[in-house]
Design an enzyme around this catalytic site. Structure first.
Site, PDB file in Angstrom:
ATOM      1  CD1 TRP A 140      -2.785   1.447   0.503  1.00  0.00           C
ATOM      2  CD2 TRP A 140      -2.032   1.868   2.575  1.00  0.00           C
ATOM      3  NE1 TRP A 140      -3.531   2.466   1.035  1.00  0.00           N
ATOM      4  CE2 TRP A 140      -3.094   2.741   2.297  1.00  0.00           C
ATOM      5  CE3 TRP A 140      -1.407   1.946   3.828  1.00  0.00           C
ATOM      6  CZ2 TRP A 140      -3.543   3.677   3.211  1.00  0.00           C
ATOM      7  CZ3 TRP A 140      -1.859   2.870   4.740  1.00  0.00           C
ATOM      8  CH2 TRP A 140      -2.917   3.734   4.439  1.00  0.00           C
ATOM      9  CG  ASP A 222      -1.688  -2.017   7.731  1.00  0.00           C
ATOM     10  OD1 ASP A 222      -2.737  -1.877   8.385  1.00  0.00           O
ATOM     11  OD2 ASP A 222      -1.457  -1.413   6.667  1.00  0.00           O
ATOM     12  CE  LYS A 258      -9.854  -0.119   3.480  1.00  0.00           C
ATOM     13  NZ  LYS A 258      -9.349   0.425   2.274  1.00  0.00           N
TER      14      LYS A 258
END
Ligand SMILES: Cc1ncc(COP(=O)(O)O)c(C=O)c1O
Length: 412
Positions: A140, A222, A258
């Site tokens: 990312w 993460d 999310k």
């Protein structure tokens, strides 16, 4: 009038994913499809407010005991406790031994940033900006910027994606860990690796943990997609829990953007696992200082929604069903796209589409093919070939598959 004091400010380039969405919006073609978006979409191509979130929002609105006083600096205590519990598991030894702490943050990004700031200040010495920070290649894109902005000077990549086999480069990853200086920081995607959709297996995680332990490397997980990879919260937290069971001290940045669909509420949590309660309390006292000068104290609405849901067995069960609905739709789109490409006889192999997990897939389309998809087909995807499976719907699947077929056969 004097010249502006800002004349020398250079214009920064736009963030790729937001630029793509802006281009998509301006595109007038009726066939257009956005596979670049970083969020869940329904089969109608719409954002989804989870039913459990709607219900809890009503409950909060009707609860007249609530007010808008400031939260504590580290956040809503019940949110922090429940958030860390779903990352570490109900029977986590670290929770039982009272050696975990949490910081409510502004999304997963905030958790990464606060964690990075703490590590620069206090890890491996004092203000040691030379500690190497390793990020997967690819990753990312914000990982790099967050750690640079926190002051780290030596950001490196570790091998992760093997383009030829369209899978994990385990040997490369392990070699890079072997060679990394002791006490280097490694950012690890807890599950549903963004952008490749490829995770280590449980056995490969064991190998990774063994090297990291022997080489004194710090794991900074993460966790932005818990529940999205397999549909199961527990399975998706397997890597983090394994590292904790192996006695690591670690950080885990969690995002609820999310899996709760709470993108704009900015709900995140940074879990700290230490050796004992005293260490963790000292770490938290420093975290408090960092938060105080960053956002002072966090917003409450998203944290209340998550805390209320996670603390009620019934709402928790409903949420798990909602997460599964999203995960199942992604799985369905994966198999539908693969079967269309295979029946069209599109050159290459397409098993990676169903083998990859989470919201994203690395299609293997090269930058020229991506350009063809955007310019000729009005199908928007990242230059890396990453697509968001939720951008696919039963209505656009045929068009997207045919367009990929054309791109692969016409453009080399
Ligand atoms: C890997 C990864 N980490 C962190 C984040 C940030 O999440 P949030 O929007 O909660 O800040 C994202 C969001 O796209 C992500 O993909």
């Amino acid at each position: 009038m004097a010249a502006s004091i800002f004349t020398a400010v250079p214009r920064a380039p736009p963030v790729a994913v937001f630029k793509l969405t802006a281009d998509f919006r301006e595109d007038g073609d009726a066939r257009k499809v956005n596979l670049g978006v970083g969020a869940y979409r329904t089969d109608e191509g719409q954002p989804w407010v989870l039913p459990v979130v709607k219900k809890v929002e009503q409950m909060i609105a009707n609860d007249h005991s609530l007010n808008h006083e400031y939260l504590p600096i580290l956040g809503l205590p019940e949110f922090r406790a429940h958030a860390s519990r779903i990352a570490l598991g109900d029977d986590s030894p670290a929770i039982k031994e009272n050696r975990i702490g949490s910081v409510q943050s502004l999304g997963g990004t905030g958790a990464l940033r606060i964690g990075a700031e703490f590590l620069r200040r206090w890890y491996n010495g004092n203000n040691n900006t030379a500690t190497p920070v390793y990020i997967s290649a690819p990753s990312w894109e914000n990982h790099n910027s967050v750690f640079v902005d926190a002051g780290f000077k030596d950001i490196r990549t570790y091998r992760y994606w093997d383009a030829a086999k369209r899978g994990l480069d385990l040997q490369g990853l392990l070699d890079d860990m072997e060679k990394a200086p002791e006490f280097s920081i490694f950012i690890l995607h807890a599950c549903a690796h963004n952008p490749t959709g490829t995770d280590p297996t449980p056995d490969q995680w064991k190998q990774i943990a063994a090297v990291m332990k022997r080489r004194f490397l710090f794991p900074f997980f993460d966790s932005a997609y818990q529940g999205f990879a397999s549909g199961s919260l527990d399975k998706d937290a397997g890597a983090v829990r394994y590292f904790v069971s192996e006695g690591f001290e670690l950080f885990c940045a969690q995002s609820f953007s999310k899996n709760f669909g709470l993108y704009n509420e900015r709900v995140g949590n940074l879990t700290v696992v230490g050796k004992d309660a005293d260490n963790v309390q000292r770490v938290l006292s420093q975290m408090e200082k960092i938060v105080r000068t960053t956002w002072s104290n966090p917003p409450s609405q998203g944290a209340r929604i998550v805390a209320t849901t996670l603390s009620s067995p019934q709402l928790f069960a409903e949420w798990k069903e909602n997460v599964k609905t999203m995960a199942d739709r992604v799985l369905l789109m994966r198999s539908e796209l693969r079967s269309r490409l295979e029946s069209l006889g599109t050159p290459g192999t397409w098993n990676h589409i169903t083998e990859q997990i989470g919201m994203f897939s690395f299609t293997g389309l090269n930058p020229k093919q991506v350009e063809y998809m955007i310019k000729e087909k009005h199908i928007y995807l990242m230059a890396s070939g990453r697509i968001n499976m939720c951008g696919l719907t039963t209505k656009n699947l045929d068009y997207v598959a045919k367009s990929i077929h054309e791109a692969v056969t016409k453009v080399q």
